[in-house]
Enzyme design. Structure first.
Site, PDB file in Angstrom:
ATOM      1  N   GLY A 357       0.831  -1.196   0.000  1.00 27.69           N
ATOM      2  CA  GLY A 357       0.000   0.000   0.000  1.00 27.69           C
ATOM      3  C   GLY A 357       0.862   1.241   0.000  1.00 27.69           C
ATOM      4  O   GLY A 357       2.081   1.163   0.109  1.00 27.69           O
ATOM      5  N   GLY A 360       2.580   5.521   4.698  1.00 32.92           N
ATOM      6  CA  GLY A 360       1.831   6.118   5.787  1.00 32.92           C
ATOM      7  C   GLY A 360       0.496   5.481   6.103  1.00 32.92           C
ATOM      8  O   GLY A 360      -0.293   6.008   6.863  1.00 32.92           O
ATOM      9  N   LYS A 363       1.698   0.199   7.439  1.00 33.74           N
ATOM     10  CA  LYS A 363       2.266  -1.123   7.172  1.00 33.74           C
ATOM     11  C   LYS A 363       3.308  -1.478   8.226  1.00 33.74           C
ATOM     12  O   LYS A 363       3.285  -2.561   8.810  1.00 33.74           O
ATOM     13  CB  LYS A 363       2.904  -1.143   5.772  1.00 33.74           C
ATOM     14  CG  LYS A 363       1.912  -0.866   4.664  1.00 33.74           C
ATOM     15  CD  LYS A 363       2.541  -0.964   3.294  1.00 33.74           C
ATOM     16  CE  LYS A 363       3.620   0.057   3.033  1.00 33.74           C
ATOM     17  NZ  LYS A 363       3.156   1.445   2.996  1.00 33.74           N
ATOM     18  N   THR A 364       4.222  -0.528   8.469  1.00 36.56           N
ATOM     19  CA  THR A 364       5.279  -0.789   9.438  1.00 36.56           C
ATOM     20  C   THR A 364       4.696  -0.905  10.843  1.00 36.56           C
ATOM     21  O   THR A 364       5.048  -1.802  11.599  1.00 36.56           O
ATOM     22  CB  THR A 364       6.302   0.358   9.428  1.00 36.56           C
ATOM     23  OG1 THR A 364       6.627   0.632   8.086  1.00 36.56           O
ATOM     24  CG2 THR A 364       7.530  -0.012  10.200  1.00 36.56           C
ATOM     25  N   SER A 680      -5.910   3.348 -18.271  1.00 37.96           N
ATOM     26  CA  SER A 680      -7.140   3.882 -17.695  1.00 37.96           C
ATOM     27  C   SER A 680      -7.359   5.366 -17.983  1.00 37.96           C
ATOM     28  O   SER A 680      -8.384   5.925 -17.635  1.00 37.96           O
ATOM     29  CB  SER A 680      -7.172   3.634 -16.199  1.00 37.96           C
ATOM     30  OG  SER A 680      -6.208   4.428 -15.567  1.00 37.96           O
ATOM     31  N   LYS A 723      -8.562   5.589  -6.410  1.00 37.42           N
ATOM     32  CA  LYS A 723      -8.865   6.688  -7.333  1.00 37.42           C
ATOM     33  C   LYS A 723     -10.011   7.542  -6.810  1.00 37.42           C
ATOM     34  O   LYS A 723      -9.955   8.774  -6.847  1.00 37.42           O
ATOM     35  CB  LYS A 723      -9.228   6.127  -8.711  1.00 37.42           C
ATOM     36  CG  LYS A 723      -8.011   5.600  -9.459  1.00 37.42           C
ATOM     37  CD  LYS A 723      -8.428   4.992 -10.779  1.00 37.42           C
ATOM     38  CE  LYS A 723      -7.221   4.518 -11.566  1.00 37.42           C
ATOM     39  NZ  LYS A 723      -7.628   3.793 -12.773  1.00 37.42           N
TER      40      LYS A 723
HETATM   41  P1  ADP Z   1       3.913   2.723   6.306  1.00 37.59           P
HETATM   42  O1  ADP Z   1       4.811   1.719   6.877  1.00 37.59           O
HETATM   43  O2  ADP Z   1       2.722   2.137   5.620  1.00 37.59           O
HETATM   44  O3  ADP Z   1       4.573   3.733   5.453  1.00 37.59           O
HETATM   45  P2  ADP Z   1       3.668   3.616   9.005  1.00 37.59           P
HETATM   46  O4  ADP Z   1       3.497   2.295   9.610  1.00 37.59           O
HETATM   47  O5  ADP Z   1       4.984   4.269   9.108  1.00 37.59           O
HETATM   48  O6  ADP Z   1       3.249   3.539   7.492  1.00 37.59           O
HETATM   49  O7  ADP Z   1       2.533   4.535   9.576  1.00 37.59           O
HETATM   50  C1  ADP Z   1       2.661   5.937   9.738  1.00 37.59           C
HETATM   51  C2  ADP Z   1       1.987   6.400  10.997  1.00 37.59           C
HETATM   52  O8  ADP Z   1       0.590   6.301  10.889  1.00 37.59           O
HETATM   53  C3  ADP Z   1       2.349   5.559  12.204  1.00 37.59           C
HETATM   54  O9  ADP Z   1       2.557   6.390  13.305  1.00 37.59           O
HETATM   55  C4  ADP Z   1       1.112   4.709  12.435  1.00 37.59           C
HETATM   56  O10 ADP Z   1       0.969   4.373  13.768  1.00 37.59           O
HETATM   57  C5  ADP Z   1      -0.004   5.597  11.962  1.00 37.59           C
HETATM   58  N1  ADP Z   1      -1.128   4.810  11.449  1.00 37.59           N
HETATM   59  C6  ADP Z   1      -1.275   4.340  10.215  1.00 37.59           C
HETATM   60  N2  ADP Z   1      -2.432   3.660  10.078  1.00 37.59           N
HETATM   61  C7  ADP Z   1      -3.045   3.716  11.276  1.00 37.59           C
HETATM   62  C8  ADP Z   1      -4.283   3.200  11.785  1.00 37.59           C
HETATM   63  N3  ADP Z   1      -5.127   2.478  11.014  1.00 37.59           N
HETATM   64  N4  ADP Z   1      -4.577   3.439  13.073  1.00 37.59           N
HETATM   65  C9  ADP Z   1      -3.743   4.161  13.837  1.00 37.59           C
HETATM   66  N5  ADP Z   1      -2.579   4.669  13.430  1.00 37.59           N
HETATM   67  C10 ADP Z   1      -2.214   4.468  12.162  1.00 37.59           C
END
Ligand code: ADP
Length: 782
Positions: A357, A360, A363-364, A680, A723
């Site tokens: 995805g 932000g 995922k992490t 698309s 989208k």
């Molecule tokens: P990614 O790894 O997808 O780039 P991160 O895991 O770094 O995203 O997430 C960014 C921030 O957003 C983190 O502080 C995370 O805790 C917060 N966050 C993302 N999704 C959610 C969610 N569904 N509920 C609460 N916090 C979220």
């Protein structure tokens, strides 16, 4: 027994721990009264005496039952009186004798003794001859391995060719144990005697061999220890001279105890001690010493056998996942299923989860949360820009400054052999002349191989089979196929405004307040204010930027609290600018004019959905299609198809049949950070071109997506949710989608659907009716 036997009455002398054989001359001392009396009696007669062993050598007054039957008839050659009533006698064995019956017990033993002489040489049979030769061979062996024999014995043995005599001489010289000697004496029959001696001698030889082996081994050990000790002492002396003594020795001792207490597998321990041995021989300041020390430090620090215990309670796991993340129900459910299966199968085999995805979306942080749910340690390694296999697998120690690869390094950071290991941005892994990191990674992930993962630096297998690997990616397109095959994809597409609002309220704001040292009610912010932050200060699929903006608000608020002693900071839509500056994005589409030749498309990109403007302008020319901007090949073909479609329908659109002969159509897609490609944009391209040609403006608040055929049919596309979310973010009111995508509307949150006018279309005509301010008029002239 014929001529060889005769019976004599003889005084008897009992022997203790001594045997006298025929043909043997020896002397011994006598002290017991009974023995002296027997000798005196013999001297009175013809000096013959019967020498026979007593069973128990310790008994001073043996009874008749305690005396052996067979002994030796001997002649006393000489007597010497010793001080203290002792006599030394010199005797010569004559023949074996067997006691038939005692006739006197006091003052000395006397009895009828049958003399048993060996048969004459001529009577020796072939069997005995053969036995004799074997015995001689054996004796040869014995001489070779035993150092006990006097050289005279060898001479005397070699001159004898009578089997009986030979066995007696050998027995007298070789045998040590009294039982063995008596055993041979008892053997009156020659064959029997040869056989018995053969057996005893074989056994003796075997024992001698073992003795020698043991002695040799002991000696070798002693030699080695002594040699090493000597060398070490010398080394110490040299090192002392160089002023290095204390540090090295102390250090080696310290390593030794650290290695002992490090709970290492056998193979690792052996290798480590070998290295330590090397270290002990190196001067402490040498470069090589540093290499070995580093290596040993790694070995000690790695969690070879340290494991954490998994939480297997799925209810707790579910609770932790909910605590950390808002929404994401499908994702959480899928994760719990995955964990449940792992729980049941008790192995880490099977596919590896990959969260896909835009940035932000969590995922992490979801991965971190899984680690917390399972009670595992968490480590993260970003694969972005990893091009060199050595980054995964390490460099050989022969390289200057070599260290283990990042897998092993991360495991060390984790401090347990079963952490949750997140391989971040697996879609950004590269490869070049330095080797293929993807294939090294495959080995890491392969449950069949990773129980013995070999890092070049360690040169020892490390067990990765208990590690739980997870991966993340923005897009699947660039993940090497073999890696992709091992993974199970879980998509996290992005959040709607409402979802973002909830995430902010329930997670991001409390988190940031805490991080900035503010109380839970430290700032007051209405939902509308939060929405303003979302809409005017961020434009993203995830919530990373949102979190940053909230952090900025908290920072400023904290300062106000510190400087002015304010208890609570109220943030409203009107004072938001004071905190975040002027808005970065605006959405007031109503203010924007409808334009000719500019159509709004929707695109899917690895970092979420996006809107894009496609511009078209005819310029004088010869019918060419000129494409500029950030377009992929598929999009170029799409533009071709669009142009052809318009030409084929020129009449219907009120265009000159040969309009294209005098113009070139220039299409431009303004460059975004991310290249856009895919079919698309077909209907958007068509709309832009047609508007440019007919000079009919396009509605600014309409966005569209759909593939076009040469005949103007609208075909379905992917990534509808992303989208639509992007269109909503961009303030669009009408969204045109292909009819066949209706089924995908299910994924789109209701509040978005309610706010947007989503129209599903089957052909280009329908698109134009919605997008153009008015429909072009058909040409009247044929
Ligand atoms: P990614 O790894 O997808 O780039 P991160 O895991 O770094 O995203 O997430 C960014 C921030 O957003 C983190 O502080 C995370 O805790 C917060 N966050 C993302 N999704 C959610 C969610 N569904 N509920 C609460 N916090 C979220």
């Amino acid at each position: 027994m014929g001529d060889n036997t005769d019976i004599k009455i003889l005084p008897v002398l009992t022997l203790r721990g001594l045997a006298v054989f025929p043909y043997m001359v020896l002397h011994f001392d006598v002290g017991r009264e009974k023995s002296i009396a027997a000798i005196e009696q013999a001297m009175v007669g013809n000096q013959e005496i019967f020498l026979v062993a007593q069973n128990d050598p310790k008994a001073d007054e043996p009874h008749i039952e305690d005396i052996h039957e067979v002994g030796t008839i001997a002649k006393i050659k000489q007597i010497l009186k010793l001080p203290g009533n002792n006599i030394r006698v010199l005797v010569e064995g004559l023949s074996r004798g067997r006691m038939l019956e005692y006739i006197k017990e006091d003052p000395y033993f006397e009895g009828k003794v049958e003399a048993c002489r060996d048969p004459e040489m001529e009577k020796v049979n072939l069997e005995q001859e053969g036995l004799m030769r074997s015995l001689l061979d054996l004796f040869d062996d014995y001489v070779k391995i035993s150092s006990r024999l006097a050289p005279e014995t060898l001479v005397s043995v070699s001159t004898v060719n009578d089997p009986g005599q030979l066995s007696d001489i050998i027995a007298a010289n070789v045998l040590v144990k009294m039982e063995d000697k008596q055993d041979i004496l008892d053997a009156i029959d020659i064959t029997d005697r040869l056989e018995r001696l053969y057996d005893i001698l074989s056994r003796e030889i075997e024992i001698s061999r073992i003795e020698r082996r043991i002695a040799g081994r002991v000696k070798k050990q002693i030699d080695k220890v002594q040699r090493e000790y000597y060398l070490r002492e010398q080394l110490k002396a040299i090192q002392k001279e160089l002023g290095e003594y204390d540090s090295t020795v102390g250090e080696v001792e310290e390593y030794k105890s650290n290695l002992e207490s490090a709970n290492l597998p056998k193979e690792v321990k052996e290798k480590a001690f070998k290295e330590l041995e090397k270290l002990s021989r190196m001067p402490s300041a040498s470069a090589e010493g540093t290499v070995v020390r580093n290596y040993l430090d790694w070995i000690i620090d790695l969690p070879w056998n340290d494991e954490t215990v998994d939480n297997t309670d799925m209810k707790i796991a579910a609770k932790v996942l909910d605590e950390d993340h808002y929404g994401l129900y499908k994702v959480k459910e899928r994760i719990l299923e995955y964990l449940a299966v792992k729980n049941l199968t008790k192995t880490m085999k099977g596919p590896i989860l990959c969260f896909v995805g835009p940035p932000g979306v969590g995922k992490t942080s979801i991965a971190k949360s899984i680690a917390r749910a399972l009670n595992r340690k968490f480590v993260r390694m970003s694969l972005g820009g990893v091009r060199d296999e050595a980054e995964i697998r390490g460099h050989r120690r022969t390289y200057v400054g070599a260290i283990p690869g990042r897998i092993i390094s991360s495991i060390k950071t984790a401090g347990s052999k079963n952490p949750l290991f997140l391989l971040d941005e697996i879609d950004k892994i590269g490869s070049d002349f330095r080797g293929d990191p993807a294939s090294a990674l495959l080995e890491v992930l392969d449950a069949e191989q990773n129980y013995a993962f070999r890092d070049h630096y360690l040169e020892l297998p490390f067990d990765l089979s208990k590690v739980m690997f997870l991966t993340t990616a923005n897009t699947l397109d660039t993940i090497p196929r073999p890696l992709l095959d091992r993974m199970e994809i879980i998509r996290i597409p992005g959040y709607t405004e409402d979802e973002k609002l909830n995430i902010a309220k329930q997670y991001l704001i409390p988190k940031q307040l805490k991080e900035h040292g503010l109380p839970e009610d430290g700032i007051m912010m209405s939902d509308n204010t939060i929405r303003d932050i979302i809409n005017y200060y961020t434009r993203e699929a995830g919530v990373r930027e949102l979190e940053r903006q909230i952090a900025a608000v908290c920072r400023k608020a904290a300062r106000r609290v510190a400087e002015m002693g304010t208890k609570r900071v109220r943030i409203t839509s009107s004072n938001l600018r004071k905190y975040l500056g002027i808005p970065i994005y605006s959405y007031d589409r109503a203010d924007e004019e409808d334009e000719v030749g500019v159509a709004t498309g929707m695109a899917w990109t690895p970092v979420g959905g996006d809107t894009l403007f496609i511009e078209a302008t005819p310029v004088p020319g010869t019918g060419k299609l000129v494409l500029t901007g950030h377009l992929g090949d598929v999009m170029k073909e799409s533009a071709q198809a669009a142009f052809t479609y318009i030409r084929s329908k020129a009449k219907e659109f009120g265009l000159e049949p040969n309009f294209h002969e005098t113009i070139d159509m220039h299409v431009h897609v303004p460059e975004g950070a991310i290249p856009k490609d895919g079919p698309s944009a077909g209907i958007t391209l068509t709309t832009a071109m047609l508007s440019a040609l007919t000079e009919i403006p396009i509605r600014r608040d309409v966005a569209m997506t759909g593939e076009i055929t040469l005949r103007g049919r609208v075909l379905p596309i992917g990534g509808l949710k992303e989208k639509t979310l992007a269109a909503h973010r961009a303030g669009i009111s009408t969204v045109i989608i292909p009819h066949e995508n209706i089924k995908d509307l299910e994924d789109i949150p209701d509040n978005i659907k309610n706010k947007l006018d989503i129209v599903a279309v089957k052909n280009m005509d329908e698109v134009l009716k919605l997008a153009l301010v008015e429909m072009p008029e058909k040409s009247k002239n044929e």
